[in-house]
Design a protein around this motif. Structure first.
Motif, PDB file in Angstrom:
ATOM      1  N   GLY A   1       7.100   7.312 -10.417  1.00  0.00           N
ATOM      2  CA  GLY A   1       6.617   6.089  -9.778  1.00  0.00           C
ATOM      3  C   GLY A   1       6.167   5.093 -10.830  1.00  0.00           C
ATOM      4  N   GLY A   2       5.126   4.314 -10.501  1.00  0.00           N
ATOM      5  CA  GLY A   2       4.666   3.339 -11.497  1.00  0.00           C
ATOM      6  C   GLY A   2       3.507   2.509 -11.009  1.00  0.00           C
ATOM      7  N   GLY A   3       2.951   1.724 -11.944  1.00  0.00           N
ATOM      8  CA  GLY A   3       1.808   0.866 -11.611  1.00  0.00           C
ATOM      9  C   GLY A   3       0.563   1.707 -11.389  1.00  0.00           C
ATOM     10  N   ARG A   4      -0.367   1.173 -10.575  1.00  0.00           N
ATOM     11  CA  ARG A   4      -1.665   1.860 -10.426  1.00  0.00           C
ATOM     12  C   ARG A   4      -1.512   3.219  -9.728  1.00  0.00           C
ATOM     13  N   HIS A   5      -0.394   3.446  -9.032  1.00  0.00           N
ATOM     14  CA  HIS A   5      -0.230   4.729  -8.330  1.00  0.00           C
ATOM     15  C   HIS A   5       0.727   5.685  -9.030  1.00  0.00           C
ATOM     16  N   ALA A   6       1.090   5.368 -10.265  1.00  0.00           N
ATOM     17  CA  ALA A   6       1.956   6.305 -11.000  1.00  0.00           C
ATOM     18  C   ALA A   6       1.352   7.692 -10.896  1.00  0.00           C
ATOM     19  N   CYS A   7       2.206   8.691 -10.758  1.00  0.00           N
ATOM     20  CA  CYS A   7       1.737  10.062 -10.506  1.00  0.00           C
ATOM     21  C   CYS A   7       0.604  10.475 -11.463  1.00  0.00           C
ATOM     22  N   PRO A   8      -0.587  10.762 -10.925  1.00  0.00           N
ATOM     23  CA  PRO A   8      -1.696  11.147 -11.808  1.00  0.00           C
ATOM     24  C   PRO A   8      -1.593  12.604 -12.280  1.00  0.00           C
TER      25      PRO A   8
ATOM     26  N   MET B   1      10.806  21.650  -8.265  1.00  0.00           N
ATOM     27  CA  MET B   1      12.163  21.080  -8.214  1.00  0.00           C
ATOM     28  C   MET B   1      12.548  20.501  -9.573  1.00  0.00           C
ATOM     29  N   THR B   2      11.591  19.825 -10.221  1.00  0.00           N
ATOM     30  CA  THR B   2      11.871  19.234 -11.537  1.00  0.00           C
ATOM     31  C   THR B   2      12.209  20.336 -12.537  1.00  0.00           C
ATOM     32  N   PHE B   3      11.462  21.421 -12.479  1.00  0.00           N
ATOM     33  CA  PHE B   3      11.699  22.545 -13.387  1.00  0.00           C
ATOM     34  C   PHE B   3      13.079  23.167 -13.126  1.00  0.00           C
TER      35      PHE B   3
ATOM     36  N   ILE C   1     -10.181  13.404  -9.259  1.00  0.00           N
ATOM     37  CA  ILE C   1     -10.026  14.618 -10.089  1.00  0.00           C
ATOM     38  C   ILE C   1      -8.698  14.560 -10.846  1.00  0.00           C
ATOM     39  N   PHE C   2      -7.618  14.184 -10.134  1.00  0.00           N
ATOM     40  CA  PHE C   2      -6.302  14.121 -10.799  1.00  0.00           C
ATOM     41  C   PHE C   2      -6.305  13.086 -11.920  1.00  0.00           C
ATOM     42  N   ARG C   3      -6.935  11.917 -11.605  1.00  0.00           N
ATOM     43  CA  ARG C   3      -6.866  10.824 -12.588  1.00  0.00           C
ATOM     44  C   ARG C   3      -7.786  11.079 -13.777  1.00  0.00           C
ATOM     45  N   GLY C   4      -8.855  11.862 -13.566  1.00  0.00           N
ATOM     46  CA  GLY C   4      -9.819  12.062 -14.644  1.00  0.00           C
ATOM     47  C   GLY C   4      -9.834  13.481 -15.174  1.00  0.00           C
TER      48      GLY C   4
ATOM     49  N   SER D   1       0.820  -1.220   0.000  1.00  0.00           N
ATOM     50  CA  SER D   1       0.000   0.000   0.000  1.00  0.00           C
ATOM     51  C   SER D   1       0.854   1.272   0.000  1.00  0.00           C
ATOM     52  N   LEU D   2       0.577   2.139  -0.988  1.00  0.00           N
ATOM     53  CA  LEU D   2       1.234   3.460  -1.017  1.00  0.00           C
ATOM     54  C   LEU D   2       0.688   4.311   0.132  1.00  0.00           C
ATOM     55  N   GLU D   3      -0.623   4.226   0.333  1.00  0.00           N
ATOM     56  CA  GLU D   3      -1.248   5.059   1.370  1.00  0.00           C
ATOM     57  C   GLU D   3      -0.641   4.767   2.745  1.00  0.00           C
TER      58      GLU D   3
ATOM     59  N   PRO E   1       7.298   4.013  -3.002  1.00  0.00           N
ATOM     60  CA  PRO E   1       7.290   3.582  -1.602  1.00  0.00           C
ATOM     61  C   PRO E   1       6.006   2.815  -1.289  1.00  0.00           C
ATOM     62  N   ARG E   2       6.130   1.692  -0.638  1.00  0.00           N
ATOM     63  CA  ARG E   2       4.942   0.884  -0.289  1.00  0.00           C
ATOM     64  C   ARG E   2       5.162   0.257   1.080  1.00  0.00           C
ATOM     65  N   LYS E   3       4.020  -0.060   1.759  1.00  0.00           N
ATOM     66  CA  LYS E   3       4.107  -0.819   3.005  1.00  0.00           C
ATOM     67  C   LYS E   3       3.299  -2.095   2.827  1.00  0.00           C
TER      68      LYS E   3
HETATM   69  C1  HEM Z   1       7.239  16.959 -12.175  1.00  0.00           C
HETATM   70  C2  HEM Z   1       6.350  16.900 -11.196  1.00  0.00           C
HETATM   71  C3  HEM Z   1       5.993  15.662 -10.427  1.00  0.00           C
HETATM   72  C4  HEM Z   1       6.758  14.584 -10.086  1.00  0.00           C
HETATM   73  C5  HEM Z   1       8.221  14.343 -10.418  1.00  0.00           C
HETATM   74  C6  HEM Z   1       5.902  13.666  -9.354  1.00  0.00           C
HETATM   75  C7  HEM Z   1       6.322  12.447  -8.858  1.00  0.00           C
HETATM   76  C8  HEM Z   1       5.487  11.551  -8.212  1.00  0.00           C
HETATM   77  C9  HEM Z   1       5.903  10.258  -7.726  1.00  0.00           C
HETATM   78  C10 HEM Z   1       7.306   9.687  -7.833  1.00  0.00           C
HETATM   79  C11 HEM Z   1       4.812   9.675  -7.175  1.00  0.00           C
HETATM   80  C12 HEM Z   1       4.760   8.289  -6.488  1.00  0.00           C
HETATM   81  C13 HEM Z   1       4.160   7.283  -7.447  1.00  0.00           C
HETATM   82  C14 HEM Z   1       4.302   5.861  -6.977  1.00  0.00           C
HETATM   83  O1  HEM Z   1       4.670   5.621  -5.833  1.00  0.00           O
HETATM   84  O2  HEM Z   1       4.051   4.952  -7.782  1.00  0.00           O
HETATM   85  C15 HEM Z   1       3.717  10.607  -7.274  1.00  0.00           C
HETATM   86  C16 HEM Z   1       2.434  10.378  -6.804  1.00  0.00           C
HETATM   87  C17 HEM Z   1       1.446  11.309  -6.805  1.00  0.00           C
HETATM   88  N1  HEM Z   1       1.480  12.554  -7.401  1.00  0.00           N
HETATM   89 FE1  HEM Z   1       3.027  13.356  -8.414  1.00  0.00          FE
HETATM   90  N2  HEM Z   1       4.659  14.232  -9.240  1.00  0.00           N
HETATM   91  C18 HEM Z   1       4.661  15.442  -9.894  1.00  0.00           C
HETATM   92  C19 HEM Z   1       3.605  16.321 -10.043  1.00  0.00           C
HETATM   93  C20 HEM Z   1       2.356  16.134  -9.516  1.00  0.00           C
HETATM   94  C21 HEM Z   1       1.239  17.032  -9.697  1.00  0.00           C
HETATM   95  C22 HEM Z   1       1.282  18.325 -10.515  1.00  0.00           C
HETATM   96  C23 HEM Z   1       0.184  16.494  -9.014  1.00  0.00           C
HETATM   97  C24 HEM Z   1      -1.225  17.008  -8.870  1.00  0.00           C
HETATM   98  C25 HEM Z   1      -1.770  17.919  -9.631  1.00  0.00           C
HETATM   99  C26 HEM Z   1       0.634  15.249  -8.410  1.00  0.00           C
HETATM  100  C27 HEM Z   1      -0.137  14.408  -7.640  1.00  0.00           C
HETATM  101  C28 HEM Z   1       0.265  13.164  -7.194  1.00  0.00           C
HETATM  102  C29 HEM Z   1      -0.588  12.274  -6.406  1.00  0.00           C
HETATM  103  C30 HEM Z   1      -2.004  12.574  -5.931  1.00  0.00           C
HETATM  104  C31 HEM Z   1       0.141  11.111  -6.181  1.00  0.00           C
HETATM  105  C32 HEM Z   1      -0.328   9.867  -5.415  1.00  0.00           C
HETATM  106  C33 HEM Z   1      -1.050   8.948  -6.385  1.00  0.00           C
HETATM  107  C34 HEM Z   1      -1.820   7.826  -5.718  1.00  0.00           C
HETATM  108  O3  HEM Z   1      -2.005   7.846  -4.498  1.00  0.00           O
HETATM  109  O4  HEM Z   1      -2.248   6.919  -6.446  1.00  0.00           O
HETATM  110  N3  HEM Z   1       1.947  15.064  -8.738  1.00  0.00           N
HETATM  111  N4  HEM Z   1       4.137  11.739  -7.926  1.00  0.00           N
END
Ligand code: HEM
Length: 520
Positions: free
Chosen positions: A457-464, A312-314, A139-142, A111-113, A377-379
């Motif tokens: 990240g990756g899989g179902r929790h890849a950053c939406p 930071m990425t920018f 909202i993020f995913r859709g 679990s990511l959460e 990261p997962r637990k």
């Molecule tokens: C360049 C910018 C960003 C980077 C490098 C980044 C990177 C990441 C990474 C590494 C994860 C973890 C994924 C995993 O564990 O599989 C993540 C998750 C997440 N990111 Fe981003 N992120 C960025 C921008 C954003 C933005 C703009 C938003 C929202 C508008 C966002 C919302 C989220 C959310 C909600 C999750 C958790 C997803 C879940 O619980 O399924 N991120 N992000």
């Protein structure tokens, strides 16, 4: 005299109490760590593995996480798993095929959460109500990704104004180079452009609103680090002491509250609300999350997830561009060809996506300079068996490491060299061999994820939020490249990143020199 003695007594009592608390806390952490070590004894560790000596490795890891991770990978790449000590736990690091296992595992196993509750101490730093209902994820995913054309227009409107206020105001009339403190200016810049699509203008330009959003992330990172020093049974007390949520919530409500009330009135009059994040949150919030306070806290959290990752990425990417100015000309040529005009009002998502060299440059920057040592990261919520047969018990924290995968010579040729066109060339050759929009071509796009590319990240929790973040970064980059020349203070030298344990940020003091475009 009596008062002085009494005061001294009080100070001594407090000192004893503190020492006792620290003592109990160390003993308890050692016990926790001892139990975890026994449960994970079948997984090899990097460096010292003893109950006390593992602290030596932990200190080395805090000083140079990358070298400790690489030592583990060099020693145990065949097993695909090794563990490293933290202050209060062990983290198991997955490499090779084990990364695919994490990507594919269901939430009921890994679990990511649950990992975030531990790592960010989210109940005390983000607010418990956020994890009680994660409706913002929908909202993020859709919606956020579907609305990219709308957000693109809003951002293109804000970007030139940001450059005017934050960069042009620093330039001299004779167009000498102006030195811009990159980290501070770009964080505010990203926050403003992003919030143009979250809350609209003029709030996105408000200094106090911006500062609250920037400060909130610092509070989360600092607070969670402190709380995690203490054992589980003391965390609620320390968490309560560090909890600044209600104060920050009040400050953000002062800005967002009037906007919410105004939008409710607009809606009641049968008119359309603005098409932005705040309205999407208002529409999606379930019963119990509709109050002004709750919506404002949610918006603060949305900014936490989106802001620093993107900023930071920018900043990393601008440091690359300013230290490798040979890329400016070729990126300019591509942008001029694909965008067709210097007027951002006439750019759109499709045009910017055709800029493959820009896409590649940004992906290469993220490959070499990301957010830190961990991704995915997962637990484990139950005992979990990897495909190599190794089992971890419930309650284990695991992660993959971009620092390993992104520098693995079996995945990337000459991995430690920055090649801004690396992914462009791979993509072009994939098109020749397999065609456009095939999995071979798609995998080299900036927003694609895979076991060899962990930036999102990756899989179902890849950053939406990655499609939105990539679009924002590209649009700002395009405007920057077409209108300015940039370089670093010492030509060709990129300011060093700042590493603290597993966390990496671009240099805090690094400057980027700007002048209006002179070179062709
Ligand atoms: C360049 C910018 C960003 C980077 C490098 C980044 C990177 C990441 C990474 C590494 C994860 C973890 C994924 C995993 O564990 O599989 C993540 C998750 C997440 N990111 Fe981003 N992120 C960025 C921008 C954003 C933005 C703009 C938003 C929202 C508008 C966002 C919302 C989220 C959310 C909600 C999750 C958790 C997803 C879940 O619980 O399924 N991120 N992000």
């Amino acid at each position: 005299m009596f008062e002085v003695l009494q005061a001294q007594d009080t100070i001594w009592s407090l000192t004893y109490a503190l020492c006792l608390a620290v003592g109990i806390s160390r003993v308890s952490i050692l016990l926790q760590s001892y139990q975890a070590r026994r449960a994970l004894s079948h997984i090899p560790n990097v460096g010292h593995g003893g109950i006390f000596t593992s602290y030596i490795t932990f200190m080395q890891y805090m000083k140079n996480a990358r070298s400790v991770l690489w030592k583990g990978f060099d020693q145990y790449k065949e097993t695909g798993l090794f563990k490293i000590p933290q202050a209060d736990r062990w983290i198991v690091i997955a490499t090779g095929d084990s990364v695919e296992d994490i990507r594919a595992a269901p939430d009921t196993s890994l679990s990511l959460e649950a990992a975030m509750i531990d790592l960010l101490q989210s109940d005390y730093t983000l607010g418990k109500e956020i994890r009680m209902d994660m409706y913002h994820l929908g909202i993020f995913r859709g919606i956020l990704t579907k609305k990219l054309p709308v957000t693109c227009t809003a951002m293109n409107d804000e970007i030139p104004l940001c450059f005017k206020d934050m960069i042009d105001s620093q330039l001299s009339s004779d167009n000498d180079w102006a030195s811009i403190p990159a980290n501070d200016v770009f964080t505010k810049f990203i926050c403003r452009v992003m919030n143009r699509t979250f809350v609209g203008a003029p709030l996105c330009r408000d200094e106090d609103y911006t500062n609250i959003n920037i400060y909130f992330a610092h509070h989360v990172m600092f607070g969670s680090t402190i709380i995690n020093i203490f054992p589980d049974f003391l965390k609620p007390i320390v968490g309560a002491l560090f909890n600044k949520i209600s104060g920050l919530q009040k400050r953000i409500v002062a800005h967002v509250g009037p906007l919410i009330r105004e939008r409710r009135a607009v809606e009641a009059a049968g008119k359309e609300k603005p098409d932005d994040m705040l309205s999407w949150l208002m529409d999606a919030a379930p019963a119990g999350h509709q109050s002004v306070e709750s919506l404002s806290l949610r918006l603060l959290n949305v900014n936490f997830m989106a802001l620093h990752t993107t900023a930071m990425t920018f900043t990393h990417a601008v440091f690359h561009l300013a230290s490798k100015t040979e890329y400016i000309g070729l990126l300019r040529t591509e942008l001029e060809q694909e965008l067709g005009t210097n007027d951002p009002q006439r750019w759109d998502k499709e045009k910017i996506e055709r800029c493959w060299k820009l896409d590649s440059f940004l992906k290469e920057s993220q490959r070499l300079n990301g957010l830190g040592a961990f991704s995915l990261p997962r637990k484990s919520l139950t005992p979990y068996r990897f495909s190599n047969g190794c089992e971890i018990p419930a309650g284990t924290t695991i992660a993959a490491s971009p620092v390993i995968a992104h520098l693995d010579p079996t995945i990337y040729d000459d991995p430690s060299t920055f090649d801004g066109l690396r992914f462009y060339k791979l993509r072009e050759s994939a098109v020749t061999q397999s065609g456009m929009d095939t999995p071979d071509e798609i995998k080299y796009r900036l927003t694609s994820t895979g076991a060899g590319y962990l930036g999102y990240g990756g899989g179902r929790h890849a950053c939406p939020g990655r499609f939105f973040a990539a679009l924002e970064i590209k649009l700002i980059f395009a405007y920057l490249i077409l209108n300015y020349d940039v370089r670093t203070e010492v030509e060709g030298v990129r300011p060093d990143d700042l590493w603290f344990g597993p966390v990496c940020t671009p240099s805090r003091s690094g400057k980027v020199l700007f002048r209006r475009r002179v070179t062709v």
